[in-house]
Design a protein around this motif. Sequence first.
Motif, mmCIF file in Angstrom:
data_model
loop_
_atom_site.group_PDB
_atom_site.id
_atom_site.type_symbol
_atom_site.label_atom_id
_atom_site.label_comp_id
_atom_site.label_asym_id
_atom_site.label_seq_id
_atom_site.Cartn_x
_atom_site.Cartn_y
_atom_site.Cartn_z
ATOM 1 N N LEU A 1 14.632 -16.885 -3.615
ATOM 2 C CA LEU A 1 14.124 -16.498 -5.084
ATOM 3 C C LEU A 1 12.744 -16.254 -4.816
ATOM 4 N N LEU A 2 12.112 -17.163 -3.944
ATOM 5 C CA LEU A 2 10.583 -16.966 -3.821
ATOM 6 C C LEU A 2 10.171 -15.692 -2.894
ATOM 7 N N GLY A 3 11.137 -15.374 -2.008
ATOM 8 C CA GLY A 3 11.085 -14.178 -1.059
ATOM 9 C C GLY A 3 11.375 -12.754 -1.984
ATOM 10 N N ILE A 4 12.236 -12.982 -2.939
ATOM 11 C CA ILE A 4 12.491 -11.806 -3.728
ATOM 12 C C ILE A 4 11.153 -11.666 -4.722
ATOM 13 N N VAL A 5 10.727 -12.780 -5.293
ATOM 14 C CA VAL A 5 9.761 -12.495 -6.100
ATOM 15 C C VAL A 5 8.431 -12.157 -5.507
ATOM 16 N N ILE A 6 7.990 -12.704 -4.216
ATOM 17 C CA ILE A 6 6.894 -12.293 -3.681
ATOM 18 C C ILE A 6 7.005 -10.833 -3.187
ATOM 19 N N GLY A 7 8.302 -10.373 -2.626
ATOM 20 C CA GLY A 7 8.335 -9.016 -2.162
ATOM 21 C C GLY A 7 8.195 -8.115 -3.226
ATOM 22 N N GLY A 8 8.784 -8.338 -4.568
ATOM 23 C CA GLY A 8 8.482 -7.563 -5.713
ATOM 24 C C GLY A 8 7.063 -7.440 -6.244
ATOM 25 N N ILE A 9 6.254 -8.680 -6.107
ATOM 26 C CA ILE A 9 4.745 -8.593 -6.696
ATOM 27 C C ILE A 9 4.257 -7.702 -5.576
ATOM 28 N N VAL A 10 4.360 -7.809 -4.000
ATOM 29 C CA VAL A 10 3.803 -7.207 -3.137
ATOM 30 C C VAL A 10 4.027 -5.682 -3.339
ATOM 31 N N GLY A 11 5.433 -5.319 -3.376
ATOM 32 C CA GLY A 11 5.704 -3.825 -3.606
ATOM 33 C C GLY A 11 5.199 -3.194 -4.724
ATOM 34 N N ALA A 12 4.996 -4.213 -5.882
ATOM 35 C CA ALA A 12 4.369 -3.299 -7.198
ATOM 36 C C ALA A 12 2.763 -3.421 -6.957
ATOM 37 N N ASN A 13 2.453 -4.004 -6.214
ATOM 38 C CA ASN A 13 0.688 -3.956 -6.291
ATOM 39 C C ASN A 13 0.422 -3.969 -4.732
ATOM 40 N N PRO A 14 0.499 -2.777 -4.013
ATOM 41 C CA PRO A 14 0.371 -2.745 -2.608
ATOM 42 C C PRO A 14 -1.449 -2.925 -2.448
ATOM 43 N N THR A 15 -1.724 -3.474 -1.443
ATOM 44 C CA THR A 15 -3.219 -3.741 -1.125
ATOM 45 C C THR A 15 -3.785 -2.406 -0.572
ATOM 46 N N GLN A 16 -4.847 -2.090 -1.147
ATOM 47 C CA GLN A 16 -5.565 -0.893 -0.432
ATOM 48 C C GLN A 16 -6.968 -1.389 0.197
ATOM 49 N N PRO A 17 -7.203 -0.449 1.312
ATOM 50 C CA PRO A 17 -8.448 -0.600 1.949
ATOM 51 C C PRO A 17 -9.606 -0.679 1.216
ATOM 52 N N LYS A 18 -10.637 -1.672 1.230
ATOM 53 C CA LYS A 18 -11.745 -1.785 0.412
ATOM 54 C C LYS A 18 -13.000 -1.146 1.046
ATOM 55 N N ILE A 19 -13.474 0.072 0.651
ATOM 56 C CA ILE A 19 -14.521 0.820 1.277
ATOM 57 C C ILE A 19 -15.687 1.198 0.452
ATOM 58 N N ALA A 20 -16.886 1.420 1.092
ATOM 59 C CA ALA A 20 -17.743 1.752 0.312
ATOM 60 C C ALA A 20 -18.134 3.292 0.479
ATOM 61 N N ALA A 21 -18.657 4.111 -0.476
ATOM 62 C CA ALA A 21 -18.950 5.524 -0.615
ATOM 63 C C ALA A 21 -20.206 5.855 -1.285
ATOM 64 N N VAL A 22 -20.781 6.928 -0.638
ATOM 65 C CA VAL A 22 -22.109 7.498 -1.098
ATOM 66 C C VAL A 22 -21.947 8.831 -1.795
ATOM 67 N N GLY A 23 -22.756 9.220 -2.537
ATOM 68 C CA GLY A 23 -22.853 10.645 -2.898
ATOM 69 C C GLY A 23 -21.479 11.441 -3.021
ATOM 70 N N SER A 24 -21.534 12.456 -2.513
ATOM 71 C CA SER A 24 -20.357 13.256 -2.457
ATOM 72 C C SER A 24 -19.000 13.113 -1.867
ATOM 73 N N ALA A 25 -19.392 11.819 -0.982
ATOM 74 C CA ALA A 25 -18.153 11.458 -0.341
ATOM 75 C C ALA A 25 -17.408 10.503 -1.535
ATOM 76 N N ILE A 26 -17.860 10.144 -2.516
ATOM 77 C CA ILE A 26 -17.073 9.400 -3.496
ATOM 78 C C ILE A 26 -15.971 10.277 -4.023
ATOM 79 N N ALA A 27 -16.317 11.541 -4.412
ATOM 80 C CA ALA A 27 -15.101 12.151 -4.840
ATOM 81 C C ALA A 27 -13.845 12.342 -3.888
ATOM 82 N N VAL A 28 -14.178 12.662 -2.506
ATOM 83 C CA VAL A 28 -13.483 12.781 -1.520
ATOM 84 C C VAL A 28 -12.327 11.617 -1.529
ATOM 85 N N VAL A 29 -13.035 10.403 -1.504
ATOM 86 C CA VAL A 29 -12.068 9.252 -1.169
ATOM 87 C C VAL A 29 -11.440 8.913 -2.440
ATOM 88 N N THR A 30 -12.074 9.076 -3.371
ATOM 89 C CA THR A 30 -11.324 9.023 -4.623
ATOM 90 C C THR A 30 -10.043 9.708 -4.824
#
Length: 360
Positions: A33-62
């Motif tokens: 049960l925990l494996g299915i629940v954790i898998g569902g949560i991770v699949g629904a909310n995939p982690t994304q790399p956290k980066i900093a952006a400056v100026g015109s690069a903000i539009a590119v990464v967004t």
Amino acid sequence: MQATWLVAEREVRMKLRSRSFLISTAITMLAILLGIVIGGIVGANPTQPKIAAVGSAIAVVTETGAFDVVEAATVAEAEDLVRSETVEAAVVPGSGGSGSDAAVSGIKVIGLDSAPNNVIAALSQAPEVTLLEPSDQDAGILYLVAIGFGLVFFMSALTFGLTIAQSVVEEKQTRIVEILMSTVPVRVLLAGKIVGNSILAFGQILLIALVAGVGLLVTGQDILLADIGPSLVWFVVFFAFGFVLLSSLFAAAAALVSRQEDMGTVTSPIMMLVMIPYFLVILFFDNPLVLGIMSYVPFSAPVGMTMRVFLGTAEWWEPLLSLGILAAATVGFVAIGSRIYANGLLRMGTRMKLAEALKG
């Protein structure tokens, strides 16, 4: 039939009184049960790399939608965020660079001590990809399903098969078997043990299916549940015959010895027959040749054919043919196993040779 049911009822009652069996079953259900629940949560909310952006690069990464973007006012501020490890990398306007800088067209990616390849890959323009035979299932899902079928077959067959073997040796060692044989025929005793442990095994499988189904529905993975449903039905049917086959072998092997210490030597080959399909389906879960061979080998058919049904690579008649082969093999092995069991049950002392048990 009445005598067989009495023996089966005794096997079920003794097992359900075992606290270790109940605790291990509860832990298994909770882990699933925990494996299915954790898998569902991770699949629904995939982690994304956290980066900093400056100026015109903000539009590119967004625009990529692949990052958790932290906007910085200047390049120096973005570099400070990288040094403090608040972000994985920084993307700033410009091109070129050296050292920890990785150049990307029109922008510059700044890393801490090595090039952030995951960020660079997300920013790079991916080539157009054409699949000649696209798969309907995700590779990760296929792997999880293969582990699920293989693990359930492995754990259930091994747990209850060894239970039968331990019961046979214990009855021989304590001489209870002599009392039992004076009351019921030997083959009835064997049939009762197989029926009782089959009830327990199927009960555990149905409980696993129920817990998994509830977990998939609660986490919104009902599409996967619909895909796996037909293959799960076939798995139960194949497991019914496969478990009876293996149970007769475990009982026959245990009848060759009179002490618990010697049981491992006679049950090891049967344990290998249970373990091999488990490792094969994990290593070759998407290999059509290996799965095809496994589908027609009695000891691996419950896993191999079930996976082919889930993949949709089996013709409509193949499960029926494989089931017929498994049923015929089960009848043959039960006949051989019952003969060994009957001839070895009253043999005490040293280990009985297989040829001697077959000869009688």
